[in-house]
Design a protein around this motif. Structure first.
Motif, PDB file in Angstrom:
ATOM      1  N   HIS A 129      29.335 -34.888-128.236  1.00 55.88           N
ATOM      2  CA  HIS A 129      28.054 -34.293-128.595  1.00 55.88           C
ATOM      3  C   HIS A 129      27.114 -35.313-129.236  1.00 55.88           C
ATOM      4  CE1 HIS A 129      31.182 -33.350-131.663  1.00 55.88           C
ATOM      5  NE2 HIS A 129      30.323 -33.966-132.465  1.00 55.88           N
ATOM      6  N   VAL A 130      25.855 -34.942-129.302  1.00 55.80           N
ATOM      7  CA  VAL A 130      24.839 -35.764-129.960  1.00 55.80           C
ATOM      8  C   VAL A 130      23.992 -34.865-130.853  1.00 55.80           C
ATOM      9  CG1 VAL A 130      24.704 -37.500-128.150  1.00 55.80           C
ATOM     10  CG2 VAL A 130      23.240 -35.474-128.018  1.00 55.80           C
ATOM     11  N   ALA A 131      23.201 -35.483-131.728  1.00 60.06           N
ATOM     12  CA  ALA A 131      22.309 -34.724-132.603  1.00 60.06           C
ATOM     13  C   ALA A 131      21.286 -33.949-131.782  1.00 60.06           C
ATOM     14  CB  ALA A 131      21.590 -35.676-133.557  1.00 60.06           C
ATOM     15  N   VAL A 132      20.883 -32.804-132.288  1.00 62.11           N
ATOM     16  CA  VAL A 132      19.876 -32.001-131.576  1.00 62.11           C
ATOM     17  C   VAL A 132      18.537 -32.734-131.499  1.00 62.11           C
ATOM     18  CG1 VAL A 132      20.946 -29.776-132.135  1.00 62.11           C
ATOM     19  CG2 VAL A 132      19.272 -30.764-133.712  1.00 62.11           C
ATOM     20  N   GLU A 133      18.354 -33.728-132.387  1.00 63.00           N
ATOM     21  CA  GLU A 133      17.115 -34.516-132.357  1.00 63.00           C
ATOM     22  C   GLU A 133      17.224 -35.745-131.460  1.00 63.00           C
ATOM     23  OE1 GLU A 133      17.800 -32.924-136.610  1.00 63.00           O
ATOM     24  OE2 GLU A 133      18.952 -34.040-135.089  1.00 63.00           O
ATOM     25  N   ASN A 134      18.387 -35.973-130.850  1.00 60.37           N
ATOM     26  CA  ASN A 134      18.600 -37.151-130.028  1.00 60.37           C
ATOM     27  C   ASN A 134      17.553 -37.221-128.908  1.00 60.37           C
ATOM     28  OD1 ASN A 134      19.821 -38.804-127.758  1.00 60.37           O
ATOM     29  ND2 ASN A 134      21.422 -39.043-129.296  1.00 60.37           N
ATOM     30  N   PRO A 135      16.983 -38.402-128.649  1.00 59.01           N
ATOM     31  CA  PRO A 135      15.963 -38.518-127.590  1.00 59.01           C
ATOM     32  C   PRO A 135      16.422 -38.025-126.229  1.00 59.01           C
ATOM     33  CG  PRO A 135      15.989 -40.504-128.937  1.00 59.01           C
ATOM     34  CD  PRO A 135      17.152 -39.668-129.386  1.00 59.01           C
ATOM     35  N   TRP A 136      17.716 -38.038-125.960  1.00 63.71           N
ATOM     36  CA  TRP A 136      18.206 -37.567-124.676  1.00 63.71           C
ATOM     37  C   TRP A 136      17.832 -36.098-124.427  1.00 63.71           C
ATOM     38  CZ3 TRP A 136      23.951 -39.692-124.688  1.00 63.71           C
ATOM     39  CH2 TRP A 136      23.921 -41.081-124.429  1.00 63.71           C
ATOM     40  N   VAL A 137      17.658 -35.329-125.498  1.00 62.71           N
ATOM     41  CA  VAL A 137      17.347 -33.909-125.337  1.00 62.71           C
ATOM     42  C   VAL A 137      16.058 -33.731-124.544  1.00 62.71           C
ATOM     43  CG1 VAL A 137      16.778 -31.772-126.566  1.00 62.71           C
ATOM     44  CG2 VAL A 137      18.602 -33.276-127.424  1.00 62.71           C
ATOM     45  N   MET A 138      15.086 -34.588-124.799  1.00 63.98           N
ATOM     46  CA  MET A 138      13.814 -34.514-124.085  1.00 63.98           C
ATOM     47  C   MET A 138      13.786 -35.426-122.864  1.00 63.98           C
ATOM     48  SD  MET A 138      12.150 -32.250-125.727  1.00 63.98           S
ATOM     49  CE  MET A 138      10.526 -32.458-124.976  1.00 63.98           C
TER      50      MET A 138
ATOM     51  N   ASP B  64      24.281 -23.309-120.904  1.00 70.21           N
ATOM     52  CA  ASP B  64      24.943 -22.037-120.635  1.00 70.21           C
ATOM     53  C   ASP B  64      24.304 -21.344-119.436  1.00 70.21           C
ATOM     54  OD1 ASP B  64      22.560 -20.886-121.520  1.00 70.21           O
ATOM     55  OD2 ASP B  64      23.365 -20.367-123.500  1.00 70.21           O
ATOM     56  N   ALA B  65      24.720 -20.120-119.176  1.00 69.89           N
ATOM     57  CA  ALA B  65      24.238 -19.395-117.995  1.00 69.89           C
ATOM     58  C   ALA B  65      22.731 -19.154-118.038  1.00 69.89           C
ATOM     59  CB  ALA B  65      24.980 -18.062-117.866  1.00 69.89           C
ATOM     60  N   LYS B  66      22.157 -19.184-119.238  1.00 69.91           N
ATOM     61  CA  LYS B  66      20.717 -18.968-119.388  1.00 69.91           C
ATOM     62  C   LYS B  66      19.941 -20.276-119.404  1.00 69.91           C
ATOM     63  CE  LYS B  66      21.302 -14.652-121.986  1.00 69.91           C
ATOM     64  NZ  LYS B  66      20.991 -13.940-123.258  1.00 69.91           N
ATOM     65  N   GLY B  67      20.663 -21.382-119.192  1.00 72.87           N
ATOM     66  CA  GLY B  67      19.989 -22.665-119.180  1.00 72.87           C
ATOM     67  C   GLY B  67      19.751 -23.261-120.546  1.00 72.87           C
ATOM     68  N   GLN B  68      20.398 -22.676-121.577  1.00 69.43           N
ATOM     69  CA  GLN B  68      20.226 -23.176-122.933  1.00 69.43           C
ATOM     70  C   GLN B  68      21.296 -24.216-123.251  1.00 69.43           C
ATOM     71  OE1 GLN B  68      17.584 -22.086-124.930  1.00 69.43           O
ATOM     72  NE2 GLN B  68      17.010 -21.158-122.950  1.00 69.43           N
ATOM     73  N   MET B  69      20.897 -25.248-123.964  1.00 71.10           N
ATOM     74  CA  MET B  69      21.856 -26.258-124.387  1.00 71.10           C
ATOM     75  C   MET B  69      22.852 -25.657-125.366  1.00 71.10           C
ATOM     76  SD  MET B  69      19.343 -29.568-124.758  1.00 71.10           S
ATOM     77  CE  MET B  69      18.396 -30.124-123.324  1.00 71.10           C
TER      78      MET B  69
ATOM     79  N   PRO C 159      28.497 -26.891-129.442  1.00 66.83           N
ATOM     80  CA  PRO C 159      29.955 -26.708-129.395  1.00 66.83           C
ATOM     81  C   PRO C 159      30.487 -26.196-130.726  1.00 66.83           C
ATOM     82  CG  PRO C 159      29.392 -29.040-129.566  1.00 66.83           C
ATOM     83  CD  PRO C 159      28.106 -28.305-129.332  1.00 66.83           C
ATOM     84  N   HIS C 160      31.385 -25.233-130.675  1.00 63.85           N
ATOM     85  CA  HIS C 160      31.988 -24.633-131.867  1.00 63.85           C
ATOM     86  C   HIS C 160      30.947 -24.038-132.806  1.00 63.85           C
ATOM     87  CE1 HIS C 160      36.206 -25.622-131.307  1.00 63.85           C
ATOM     88  NE2 HIS C 160      35.859 -26.827-130.930  1.00 63.85           N
ATOM     89  N   GLY C 161      29.744 -23.802-132.322  1.00 63.26           N
ATOM     90  CA  GLY C 161      28.706 -23.275-133.192  1.00 63.26           C
ATOM     91  C   GLY C 161      28.124 -24.295-134.150  1.00 63.26           C
ATOM     92  N   TRP C 162      28.414 -25.578-133.923  1.00 63.86           N
ATOM     93  CA  TRP C 162      27.851 -26.632-134.776  1.00 63.86           C
ATOM     94  C   TRP C 162      26.358 -26.744-134.470  1.00 63.86           C
ATOM     95  CZ3 TRP C 162      32.223 -30.186-132.656  1.00 63.86           C
ATOM     96  CH2 TRP C 162      33.442 -29.856-133.304  1.00 63.86           C
ATOM     97  N   GLY C 163      25.532 -26.247-135.343  1.00 68.56           N
ATOM     98  CA  GLY C 163      24.109 -26.121-135.059  1.00 68.56           C
ATOM     99  C   GLY C 163      23.333 -27.412-135.041  1.00 68.56           C
ATOM    100  N   ASP C 164      23.937 -28.498-135.483  1.00 71.18           N
ATOM    101  CA  ASP C 164      23.198 -29.769-135.540  1.00 71.18           C
ATOM    102  C   ASP C 164      23.455 -30.666-134.334  1.00 71.18           C
ATOM    103  OD1 ASP C 164      25.849 -30.171-136.395  1.00 71.18           O
ATOM    104  OD2 ASP C 164      25.299 -31.972-137.523  1.00 71.18           O
ATOM    105  N   VAL C 165      24.287 -30.190-133.367  1.00 68.35           N
ATOM    106  CA  VAL C 165      24.605 -31.032-132.206  1.00 68.35           C
ATOM    107  C   VAL C 165      24.550 -30.228-130.919  1.00 68.35           C
ATOM    108  CG1 VAL C 165      26.042 -32.658-133.507  1.00 68.35           C
ATOM    109  CG2 VAL C 165      27.105 -30.627-132.486  1.00 68.35           C
TER     110      VAL C 165
ATOM    111  N   GLU D  68      26.194 -30.333-126.838  1.00 67.99           N
ATOM    112  CA  GLU D  68      27.338 -30.850-126.087  1.00 67.99           C
ATOM    113  C   GLU D  68      26.876 -31.689-124.897  1.00 67.99           C
ATOM    114  OE1 GLU D  68      31.201 -28.501-125.387  1.00 67.99           O
ATOM    115  OE2 GLU D  68      29.987 -28.170-123.580  1.00 67.99           O
ATOM    116  N   LEU D  69      27.615 -32.774-124.660  1.00 66.34           N
ATOM    117  CA  LEU D  69      27.296 -33.661-123.546  1.00 66.34           C
ATOM    118  C   LEU D  69      27.951 -33.188-122.250  1.00 66.34           C
ATOM    119  CD1 LEU D  69      27.660 -37.079-125.403  1.00 66.34           C
ATOM    120  CD2 LEU D  69      25.542 -35.986-124.642  1.00 66.34           C
ATOM    121  N   ASN D  70      27.295 -33.542-121.134  1.00 67.49           N
ATOM    122  CA  ASN D  70      27.689 -33.064-119.812  1.00 67.49           C
ATOM    123  C   ASN D  70      28.328 -34.200-119.018  1.00 67.49           C
ATOM    124  OD1 ASN D  70      27.918 -31.892-117.279  1.00 67.49           O
ATOM    125  ND2 ASN D  70      25.737 -32.139-116.793  1.00 67.49           N
ATOM    126  N   TYR D  71      29.649 -34.219-118.931  1.00 65.66           N
ATOM    127  CA  TYR D  71      30.352 -35.280-118.226  1.00 65.66           C
ATOM    128  C   TYR D  71      30.414 -35.057-116.714  1.00 65.66           C
ATOM    129  CZ  TYR D  71      31.515 -37.821-122.393  1.00 65.66           C
ATOM    130  OH  TYR D  71      31.410 -38.579-123.531  1.00 65.66           O
TER     131      TYR D  71
END
Length: 459
Positions: free
Chosen positions: A128-137, A146-151, A154-160, A162-165
Motif C-alpha cells: 500500500h501507499v499513502a492516500v496522498e501519494n502522487p500515484w493516486v492522481m 472495489d466493485a464501485k470503482g473506489q480505491m 486494506p484492513h480499513g487502514w484509512g491512511d493508505v 492498496e496497490l494493484n499487482y
C-alpha cells in the motif's frame, strides 16, 4: 543525551569482563562464527537519537558494533503521508523522509555500517501507499478498486490505498525502487511488510527475489518476510524465496498465553510447536520478544507488560533456543517505554535496566561465538528434577530456566560430566558479565533463584 551515548559506549568498552586467573571472557566487539550466528537490530531513525537523523544514527554505529549487531533493519525511511504520519504510508519509494536527511546521508550511513562489518536492510512496504501519494492522481491504475470503482483501504487502514499487482506498470515501478536502493545506496536486504497480503502474487516475490539475488551472488540481497510461513494460512509463501520469516506465532503464544507462567511443560509445548513448524518450511526464522508492533500497537506493551518477571529468562531463550534473534531499539536496556512510531517518540536511553543490559551483551557474545547456536542447530531437552525448570542443550551449551518464583536446586540425568564455563548466572549478572569454571555431572545440584537462569558451556 549525546554525553549519555558516549558514556554508554565507554562503559561497554571498560566492562569487557575478565575473571582474575580464568583468562579473558570477552562480551563486547564479538563477531559471529557463521552467518547463522548473526543478530539483527530494528532501528527507527527518527526515534533512535534526539536528532532523529541518519547522521546522528551514524554516530552511534560504534555502540551497536560494540554490542555485536550484525544486521541493521531500518524502519521505513520514505516520506510519509500526512493523514496519520505513519512510516508505513509512503509518498515516494525512491526518496527519504526529509526529517531524517537526504539520500546521500543514507548512503553515508550504509557505507559506515559496511566499514564496521554490519549489513543494512530497509523496510519495504509493498502492499500500500499513502492516500496522498502522487500515484493516486497520476497512476490510478496502480491502485486496486472495489466493485464501485473506489480505491481500497486494506484492513480499513484509512491512511493508505492498496496497490494493484495485476498492473504491469505498478510492478515495474516497485521493482525499479528496489533496484534503486540496492544499486544506488548499496543496501543489503529488505524486511518486507505484510507479505501475507492475498493481493500480492507469489510469482511477484519469486521473480524479484530471484533477480536481486542473482545480481550479486557473492553478496546476495537478503529478504525477511513479515509473516509466519509455518502457519498453514501462509504456506504458499514458502516457495517465494525469502531467507527469513517471523516466528510470529511463537511470540504471540509467549506474550498472550504463556506470559508470566510458572510451568516448564507449558513453555515446552509452545516451543515444540514452534520447532515442528520451523522444520516444515524452507527458510530460516527470526525470533523476537518485541518489535514496533508489539511495543506500541494494541495499547502498547513493554517487555515487563508482556512477560513480567519471565522477561529475563525468555530473553535467554530468545538468544539460545533456535533462530536469529531480533533486538528492537531499546530492548538492550530493558525496553523501558512504549514508542509511538507515528511521531518518532524517542528511546529513553537514560532508563537503563542494568540487569537486562548486561544480560543482552553477554547473550549476543554467546550467540556469536558458539557454533552450536547457529540458527537451525538441533535442540535437545534435558530431564530435570523440578517442574518449574526448563533445561535444554545445543551442543556444548546448556541452558536452565527457572520459571517458578521460588529458588530451587536442580539436577539433570542428561548433564554430561566435565568442566564447564558458566557464562550466565542470574544472581550475578546485574553486577556485570563474568565467567566461572565449574565441574558438573548428572548428580551436581545447580542452584537457581526464582525466575532465575544459568547458562553453561562445556569445555
Amino acid at each position: 543525551m549525546k554525553k549519555y551515548f558516549l558514556s554508554l559506549l565507554s562503559l561497554a568498552l571498560l566492562l569487557t569482563a575478565c575473571d582474575p586467573g580464568k583468562g579473558q571472557f570477552t562480551v563486547d566487539n564479538t563477531q559471529p562464527v557463521s552467518p547463522e550466528n548473526r543478530v539483527i537490530y530494528q532501528l527507527n531513525v527518527g526515534a533512535f537519537t534526539p536528532e532523529g537523523t541518519f547522521k546522528a544514527a551514524q554516530e552511534q554505529l560504534g555502540r551497536l558494533d560494540t554490542l555485536g549487531i550484525d544486521i541493521l533493519w531500518l524502519m521505513p525511511v520514505y516520506p510519509r503521508g500526512a493523514t496519520m504520519h505513519s512510516p508505513y504510508a509512503s509518498m515516494d519509494f525512491q526518496a527519504v523522509n526529509p526529517d531524517y536527511g537526504t539520500v546521500a546521508d543514507l548512503k553515508a550511513f550504509v557505507a559506515a555500517a559496511h566499514e564496521r562489518g554490519m549489513k543494512v536492510w530497509l523496510d519495504w512496504v509493498p502492499n500500500h501507499v499513502a492516500v496522498e501519494n502522487p500515484w493516486v492522481m497520476e497512476h490510478p491504475e496502480y491502485l486496486t478498486k472495489d466493485a464501485k470503482g473506489q480505491m481500497i483501504h486494506p484492513h480499513g487502514w484509512g491512511d493508505v490505498y492498496e496497490l494493484n499487482y495485476q498492473d504491469e506498470g505498478l510492478v515495474n515501478a516497485m521493482n525499479s525502487a528496489l533496484r534503486f536502493w540496492t544499486e544506488e545506496c548499496d543496501v543489503d536486504g529488505f524486511r518486507c511488510d505484510y507479505v501475507s497480503s492475498p493481493t500480492i502474487p507469489v510469482s511477484y516475490w519469486q521473480n524479484i527475489i530471484a533477480e536481486l539475488k542473482s545480481k550479486s551472488p557473492q553478496r546476495p540481497v537478503e529478504f525477511l518476510s513479515e509473516t509466519d510461513i509455518s502457519n498453514p494460512e501462509n504456506i504458499r509463501i514458502d516457495s517465494c524465496g525469502f531467507d527469513y520469516d517471523y516466528a510470529w506465532d511463537l511470540q504471540g503464544e509467549l506474550a498472550w498465553k504463556f506470559k508470566d507462567s510458572h510451568s516448564a511443560d507449558s513453555l515446552k509445548m509452545i516451543l515444540d510447536k514452534f520447532l515442528t513448524g520451523s522444520k516444515a518450511i524452507k527458510n530460516r526464522r527470526m525470533v523476537y520478544l518485541t518489535n514496533h508492533d508489539q511495543n506500541y500497537n494494541d495499547g502498547g506493551h513493554t517487555l515487563r507488560d508482556f512477560y513480567g518477571d519471565n522477561r529475563y529468562a525468555l530473553t535467554v531463550l530468545e538468544f539460545t533456543f533456535y533462530g536469529m534473534p531480533l533486538l528492537y531499539q531499546g530492548q538492550e536496556i530493558g525496553d523501558p517505554d512504549t514508542l509511538n512510531y507515528f511521531t518518532d517518540a524517542k528511546v529513553q536511553w537514560s532508563k537503563a535496566d542494568r540487569k537486562m543490559q548486561h544480560l543482552v551483551r553477554t547473550l549476543v557474545a554467546l550467540h556469536h561465538t558458539q557454533p552450536s547456536l547457529a540458527a537451525d542447530a538441533p535442540v535437545e531437552y534435558l530431564p530435570v528434577s523440578e517442574p518449574t525448570v526448563l533445561a535444554y542443550r545445543r551442543g556444548p551449551v546448556v541452558v536452565l530456566l527457572n520459571l517458578g518464583t521460588a529458588p530451587c536446586s536442580v539436577s539433570s540425568d542428561g548433564m554430561a560430566a566435565g568442566t564447564y564455563t558458566q557464562w550466565l548466572n542470574s544472581q550475578t549478572i546485574t553486577d556485570g558479565p563474568s565467567a566461572t569454571d565449574v565441574t558438573l555431572d548428572a548428580n551436581a545440584p545447580i542452584s537457581l533463584e526464582g525466575k532465575g537462569f544459568a547458562v553453561f558451556v562445556k569445555q
